[in-house]
Design an enzyme around this catalytic site. Structure first.
Site, PDB file in Angstrom:
ATOM      1  N   GLU A  61       0.910  -1.142  -0.111  1.00  0.00           N
ATOM      2  CA  GLU A  61       0.043  -0.038   0.028  1.00  0.00           C
ATOM      3  C   GLU A  61       0.862   1.268   0.197  1.00  0.00           C
ATOM      4  OE1 GLU A  61      -0.685  -2.688   1.679  1.00  0.00           O
ATOM      5  OE2 GLU A  61      -2.517  -3.214   0.828  1.00  0.00           O
ATOM      6  N   PHE A  87      -6.684  -1.773   5.111  1.00  0.00           N
ATOM      7  CA  PHE A  87      -5.377  -2.206   4.645  1.00  0.00           C
ATOM      8  C   PHE A  87      -4.678  -0.923   4.148  1.00  0.00           C
ATOM      9  CE2 PHE A  87      -7.360  -6.194   2.926  1.00  0.00           C
ATOM     10  CZ  PHE A  87      -7.458  -6.833   4.080  1.00  0.00           C
ATOM     11  N   PRO A  90      -0.677   0.709   6.156  1.00  0.00           N
ATOM     12  CA  PRO A  90       0.702   0.850   5.633  1.00  0.00           C
ATOM     13  C   PRO A  90       1.181   2.048   4.760  1.00  0.00           C
ATOM     14  CG  PRO A  90      -0.040  -1.428   5.473  1.00  0.00           C
ATOM     15  CD  PRO A  90      -1.080  -0.307   5.846  1.00  0.00           C
ATOM     16  N   HIS A 130     -11.895  -5.239   7.183  1.00  0.00           N
ATOM     17  CA  HIS A 130     -12.673  -5.089   5.897  1.00  0.00           C
ATOM     18  C   HIS A 130     -14.005  -4.051   6.214  1.00  0.00           C
ATOM     19  CE1 HIS A 130     -10.366  -8.404   4.890  1.00  0.00           C
ATOM     20  NE2 HIS A 130     -10.615  -8.241   3.335  1.00  0.00           N
TER      21      HIS A 130
END
Lengths: 341, 386
Positions: A61, A87, A90, A130
């Site tokens: 990412e 996510f 990062p 998620h």
């Protein structure tokens, strides 16, 4: 031309339109090429525009966002996809210390027209990481614009405007709304850039303001409909709890810069504000709005600002999310509290 | 005392560990089979000039910091050959992504030395025009810019500016990094990207042995150049105090990038002889003897000895050099103090493309506060409020 499409379809159409309009637009992200992204937002774009413009990136990412910074410095307009909200972290260094700061650091000489698309929010029964709502992190960072559409039409117009903006944009796509259909006017072209600073009154009203965004806008509209029709024998009568209440619903849609002016103007008329978001409560968008409203409309307030939010806990296992997330009942309860003052 | 593993015999046995060099510590030029003479000609007197001026700038800046004129200065003492060697191998269309210590690179690219001081004096967050100079702004977050270089190189490829064999058209990106940056995830992502996409990037790692107080062995158990093999592109170790060798390996890597051959990692083995910055106390983590060892390998005296041996430095040229140094010193000292303070609303003007109504309100309030506070010191204000 107006047509029915899902938000995924609208986002796809917006990306397609901008890829066609400007050869400097480049898409990049995990699995966005042949697969069309895990949510299919980039479906068929690699096939139609080539893999040099729709890049299936390596997995990383920071690399996705960091390389977008470099591409923008080289004169391109990257639109990158983070696969899921949880996510993005990062890439936070690139977003916060690099992307957001470049214009300021260069005394306005350099622009980074980068759009970072992130599917956000819960309510779809997903596994951990998620279903997050990280918007406050981005909204707290000067130099970033943060947008969150609530309908296919909004998604289409806002994404096109975001791609055309010279500022970096974090574009939050509510997953729960991905498949809801709506009318989209694809002939309207790119939205006026000024739209990136404006909240939208989606239902006018005079007794109470509900301000929210993303997947909770339909919930707020249901609450407003319920308040208007659910019994007229409430203790307060019209203007009081339980019937004949005209709630104004505001879709914030631009979380940074936040259009508090539209909300304050509304509260000056209604005297009551309920803010709703899925993200946890403390330090959130609701806290910011509550502070703004008490500062700018203190003498117009008839009740303390109510917040209906996720709780200050990690996002729960999905079997618990139904009650953890703000839903119609919690929103109506908060409206009742505000109306009871 | 920790010492870099790059100097151990075990490592020296590995092929990529061989330290390429042309100019020995006495200034004698010797043959390096991998860097044949004449392949990458370097104007040695110009290199000596650039290195000397960079050192003078560095010395002046350290003094300015001690005088309270700069908040901080990251010294480049000892790294002049690595930087001048690399920068002198670049074409005008190649683009530099620096860390915060590339003062000699900036000098080679024509950046006004006074402009380098603004960031450290607190008058700007940038200091120069990246588009005009081909040098991006200094990056203080370690490794973050490695990915920017990668993204820029993606743009170069999309522009079709590689593989033409035309120096007027082919472009490359050079990313400077330190040995500490090798530990950053973002640097490793940059290596993955560059390899997977065959990007025209030269990663120029100045292994100066220390990341503040952490020795190179804390960052890596193998020489930095060996890392490249794991990502699938060439790595090369070069004597970082040998400007001729640094120039030659960089020229080779840049030519490879221009031709569409993909990335190269260069490890220039050198030494930061001063503390990390003027705020650092290197006496706490390393011995003076180590510094003495590297001082004997000084890159400037090495090149100067070589040129003297050739009889290339006549008195007239040396006086010109000394005069250039004096001029630079005076200019830096005066220019530093004359750097214009930014207007108080400078941040408001460049946060977003257009100022939002809320930001305009905050700007107005801030300007009013600053104007009102003018001439009243803090003590007076607190008395007023008590």
């Amino acid at each position: 031309m107006t047509e029915q499409m899902s938000m995924v379809g609208a986002l796809n159409a917006a990306l397609r339109a901008e890829l066609e309009a400007d050869e400097k637009v480049v898409l990049s992200g995990l699995d966005i090429g042949e697969l069309g992204g895990v949510f299919r937002v980039t479906d068929r774009l690699a096939k139609d525009f080539g893999t040099h413009r729709v890049i299936t990136s390596p997995l990383g990412e920071a690399g996705i966002v960091g390389s977008a910074v470099g591409m923008a410095l080289a004169g391109y307009r990257p639109v990158v996809e983070i696969q899921f909200d949880g996510f993005v972290f990062p890439a936070m260094n690139q977003l916060v210390t690099q992307l957001a700061k470049y214009r300021h650091r260069s005394d306005g000489r350099l622009s980074l027209p980068v759009v970072v698309r992130i599917p956000v929010g819960g309510g779809i029964g997903a596994v951990e990481h998620h279903s997050e709502s990280p918007e406050a992190y981005f909204a707290h960072t000067p130099g970033l614009r943060v947008l969150c559409p609530s309908t296919p039409a909004e998604a289409y117009a806002l994404l096109r405007a975001a791609i055309r903006s010279q500022d970096p944009v974090v574009f939050l796509e509510p997953k729960k709304s991905y498949w809801a259909k709506g009318e989209v006017d694809t002939a309207a072209g790119a939205a006026d850039p000024v739209e990136l600073d404006r909240a939208r009154v989606v239902r006018p009203g005079r007794h109470l303001t509900i301000a929210t965004y993303g997947a909770l806008v339909p919930t707020a509209l249901k609450a407003a409909a319920g308040l208007a029709t659910d019994g007229t024998d409430g203790p307060g009568g019209p203007g009081g709890p339980g019937g004949g209440i005209e709630a104004e619903v505001i879709d914030l849609r631009t979380l940074a810069p936040l259009d508090h002016v539209t909300v304050v103007e509304s509260v000056r008329r209604t005297g009551r504000l309920v803010v709703a978001h899925e993200a946890s409560q403390s330090g959130g968008i609701g806290a910011e709005l509550a502070a703004r409203v008490q500062a700018d409309a203190f003498y117009d307030l008839e009740a303390p600002v109510q917040r209906v939010t996720g709780h200050d806990t990690p996002y729960p296992p999905s079997r618990l999310e139904h009650d953890w997330l703000p839903n119609l009942d919690r929103l109506l309860d908060a409206c009742d509290v505000a109306l009871a003052f | 005392m920790s010492r870099s593993r790059t100097a151990t015999h075990a490592d020296a046995a590995r092929p990529t560990d061989r330290l390429l060099s042309c100019l020995d510590t006495t200034g004698h030029l010797h043959t390096e089979p991998e860097l044949p003479a004449g392949v990458a000609p370097l104007d040695l007197k110009q290199a000596l000039l650039q290195m000397t001026l960079a050192r003078r700038l560095d010395t002046e800046a350290v003094a300015l910091q001690r005088q309270g004129e700069l908040g901080l200065w990251p010294s480049l003492l000892g790294q002049e050959a690595a930087q001048v060697g690399a920068a002198s191998a670049l074409g005008v269309r190649d683009v530099v992504f620096p860390t915060y210590r590339e003062h000699a690179v900036a000098g080679c690219r024509g950046i006004d030395p006074v402009d380098l001081l603004g960031l450290f004096r607190g008058t700007t967050m940038g200091g120069w025009d990246p588009a005009a100079t081909g040098v991006q702004l200094y990056t203080l977050v370690i490794g973050a810019h490695t990915l920017h270089g990668v993204g820029y190189a993606m743009g170069v490829v999309r522009d079709g500016d590689v593989g033409h064999g035309d120096p007027e058209r082919d472009r490359a990106v050079i990313v400077f990094l330190g040995d500490g940056a090798l530990s950053e995830g973002e640097t490793n992502e940059a290596f993955v990207w560059a390899a997977a996409m065959d990007l025209p990037v030269v990663f120029f790692c100045q292994n100066n042995q220390w990341a503040i107080s952490a020795p190179f062995s804390t960052q890596s158990r193998v020489p930095a150049a060996q890392r490249a093999a794991g990502f699938g592109f060439p790595g090369v170790r070069v004597d970082g105090n040998d400007v001729i060798a640094c120039h030659a390996v960089t020229a080779k890597a840049v030519a490879r990038a221009h031709a569409g051959g993909g990335p190269t990692l260069i490890e220039a083995v050198t030494y930061r002889r001063n503390p990390h910055t003027t705020s650092d106390d290197d006496g706490r983590y390393r011995h003076a003897a180590e510094n003495d060892h590297w001082t004997a390998l000084d890159p400037i005296s090495r090149l100067r000895s070589h040129l003297e041996g050739l009889g290339a430095l006549d008195d007239e040229w040396l006086e010109e050099l000394a005069a250039a140094e004096r001029t630079l010193g005076a200019r830096v000292r005066r220019g530093c103090r004359e750097l214009p303070p930014p207007p108080p609303d400078q941040p408001f003007l460049h946060t977003l493309t257009a100022m939002t109504p809320e930001l305009a309100r905050q700007r107005e309030a801030h300007l009013a506060f600053v104007a009102g506070a003018d001439g009243i010191d803090g003590a007076d204000r607190s008395e007023e409020r008590s």
